[in-house]
Design a protein around this motif. Structure first.
Motif, short mmCIF file in Angstrom:
data_model
loop_
_atom_site.label_atom_id
_atom_site.label_comp_id
_atom_site.label_asym_id
_atom_site.label_seq_id
_atom_site.Cartn_x
_atom_site.Cartn_y
_atom_site.Cartn_z
N PRO A 30 -17.23 -43.66 13.91
CA PRO A 30 -16.06 -42.98 14.42
C PRO A 30 -14.84 -42.25 13.96
O PRO A 30 -14.45 -41.07 14.69
N ALA A 31 -14.14 -42.47 12.40
CA ALA A 31 -13.67 -41.45 11.87
C ALA A 31 -14.02 -40.12 11.69
O ALA A 31 -12.86 -39.37 12.48
N PRO A 33 -16.23 -37.41 13.08
CA PRO A 33 -16.45 -37.35 14.39
C PRO A 33 -14.88 -36.91 14.94
O PRO A 33 -14.23 -35.86 15.88
N GLU A 34 -14.53 -37.87 15.17
CA GLU A 34 -12.72 -37.95 15.64
C GLU A 34 -11.59 -36.85 15.37
O GLU A 34 -11.15 -35.95 15.86
N PHE A 35 -11.88 -36.42 13.57
CA PHE A 35 -11.63 -36.11 12.83
C PHE A 35 -11.91 -34.57 13.02
O PHE A 35 -11.06 -33.45 13.31
N GLU A 36 -12.93 -33.97 13.30
CA GLU A 36 -13.57 -32.72 13.47
C GLU A 36 -13.06 -32.46 14.61
O GLU A 36 -12.91 -31.52 15.29
N ARG A 37 -13.08 -33.01 16.25
CA ARG A 37 -12.83 -32.79 16.91
C ARG A 37 -11.49 -32.42 17.26
O ARG A 37 -10.87 -31.28 17.94
N ALA A 38 -10.58 -33.00 16.66
CA ALA A 38 -8.79 -32.99 16.87
C ALA A 38 -8.77 -31.53 15.98
O ALA A 38 -8.48 -30.92 16.45
N LYS A 41 -10.41 -28.33 18.12
CA LYS A 41 -9.00 -28.26 19.06
C LYS A 41 -7.44 -26.92 18.67
O LYS A 41 -7.90 -26.31 19.21
N ASP A 247 -15.28 -41.82 6.67
CA ASP A 247 -14.01 -42.52 7.76
C ASP A 247 -13.10 -42.77 7.03
O ASP A 247 -11.91 -42.76 8.11
N LEU A 254 -7.36 -37.28 10.11
CA LEU A 254 -6.53 -37.30 11.62
C LEU A 254 -4.89 -37.39 11.37
O LEU A 254 -4.29 -37.01 12.27
#
Length: 387
Positions: A30-31, A33-38, A41, A247, A254
């Motif tokens: 999960p890390a 895609p979370e980094f990508e989204r951050a 944004k 990740d 992140l």
């Protein structure tokens, strides 16, 4: 030795990585895609595709734009070799556009002159890669205008520039480009140890880059060519690569991303202090275009050719190193590398780049640098120059 750049790893960074180490996912979890989204944004982009390096991102960006044999990619000669190597990986030809004497970025006037001649010869580029050297944005609006007129695609090499802005928009928003590439190498503004990311607002480009970074393999039924044989089923539908970010890296990135604005602000403070301290020195400090807010990745001075005495460019560099100042030179013109000379390039093809190479020295600049360290750099340079 005071290095020219240095990563800043905090306890929060360490804890973020340790949390991943204790989780069920070390690589593709999960890390990422979370980094990508951050990041998406943060820079106002629709898509972010994390990869193992900025070089991997440049390569897949070229492939996503269908660069291949018979095509041309143009870029700046004052950059790391990856900015042009990405064309050679695709079997394409590469050429160089001289730099602007003030910003050291690819010069739009030189680009336009070269495009006029290339159109006459039937050798227009398919892709142009402007490089935001030292973090200072290129003249993207003008380059974009030329792209509309001459039909080329734009990949911003923003390896130095996350946290910067151009005409009020974050670098990475892709307002004037098809794809923007960031680097997260340790000496860059934020780090994932090794790693990079491609930003785009184009859904198809994002999908293709995501496919290429992972062997060209998909589990998406809408992309498959045959009916699924079971829950285990996947298909390789393109010749891709293992360019994935882990990740562990994403968790570090992140955590670092939360401090990117503070890092860039501190770099600006140190750069402004250098400017003041060097006001009477026989050198040129970095000029900043009012259209941009630089990421200030590097602080490059240029020795004035009129300066006389024993202090040649090489002598200044060597004596600073001997004094414990970890200066560097970013960069040797790419076309002067032995590999590129074997491709037919030779010294002298870009006069402004040649002059830059004869005069430029990168001084230490990093967010955790103290004023005492900066004073040490200034004192050493003052002694070397005899001022």
């Amino acid at each position: 030795m005071i290095p020219y750049g240095r990563q800043d790893i905090t306890l929060a960074d360490v804890e973020a990585v340790v949390q991943v180490l204790r989780s069920d996912f070390l690589t593709q979890g999960p890390a990422v895609p979370e980094f990508e989204r951050a990041v998406a944004k943060k820079v106002h982009a629709r898509h972010a595709v994390a990869m193992s390096s900025a070089t991997a991102a440049l390569h897949t960006a070229c492939l996503a734009l269908d660069l291949g044999p018979g095509d041309w990619l143009w870029t700046s000669p004052i950059t790391f070799v990856a900015s042009s190597n990405c064309a050679l990986y695709c079997g394409a030809w590469v050429d160089f556009v001289d730099i602007d004497p003030r910003t050291y970025n690819l010069c739009p006037k030189a680009l336009e002159r070269k495009l006029v001649e290339a159109r006459r010869l039937g050798r227009l580029p398919k892709v142009v890669v402007p490089v935001h050297l030292c973090g200072q944005p290129c003249d993207l609006a003008r380059i974009h205008e030329l792209a509309q007129e001459y039909g080329f695609k734009i990949i911003e090499d923003a390896s130095h520039a996350i946290g910067g802005r151009y005409r009020g928009q974050p670098i990475g928003s892709c307002r004037y480009s098809d794809i923007t590439v960031f680097s997260f190498h340790p000496v860059k503004i934020i780090t994932t140890a090794e790693g990079g990311m491609a930003m785009t607002n184009d859904d198809a480009l994002a999908e293709k880059m995501a496919l290429l970074r992972s062997h060209g393999i998909t589990r998406n039924p809408t992309l498959m060519e045959r009916e699924q044989e079971g829950a285990w089923y996947y298909e390789q539908i393109a010749l891709g690569f293992n360019y994935r970010m882990t990740d562990l890296q994403a968790a570090l990135g992140l955590s670092q991303l939360h401090r990117v604005d503070a890092y860039v602000a501190r770099r600006h403070e140190l750069a402004a202090r250098y400017d003041r301290l060097f006001a009477s020195f026989p050198l040129a400090t970095p000029w900043q275009h009012p259209d941009g807010y630089s990421g200030r990745h590097l602080y490059v001075i240029r020795l004035r050719p009129s300066h006389s005495g024993k202090t040649s460019h090489r002598q200044v560099f060597d004596e600073l190193r001997d004094a414990g100042i970890g200066v560097n030179l970013h960069y040797i013109p790419v076309y002067r590398q032995p590999y590129y000379e074997k491709l037919g390039f030779s010294a002298g093809m870009c006069p402004e780049a040649e002059r830059y190479y004869e005069e430029a020295i990168t001084l230490p600049l990093f967010p955790t640098m103290s004023e005492e360290q900066q004073d040490q750099v200034v004192s050493a340079l003052k002694k070397v120059l005899g001022v």
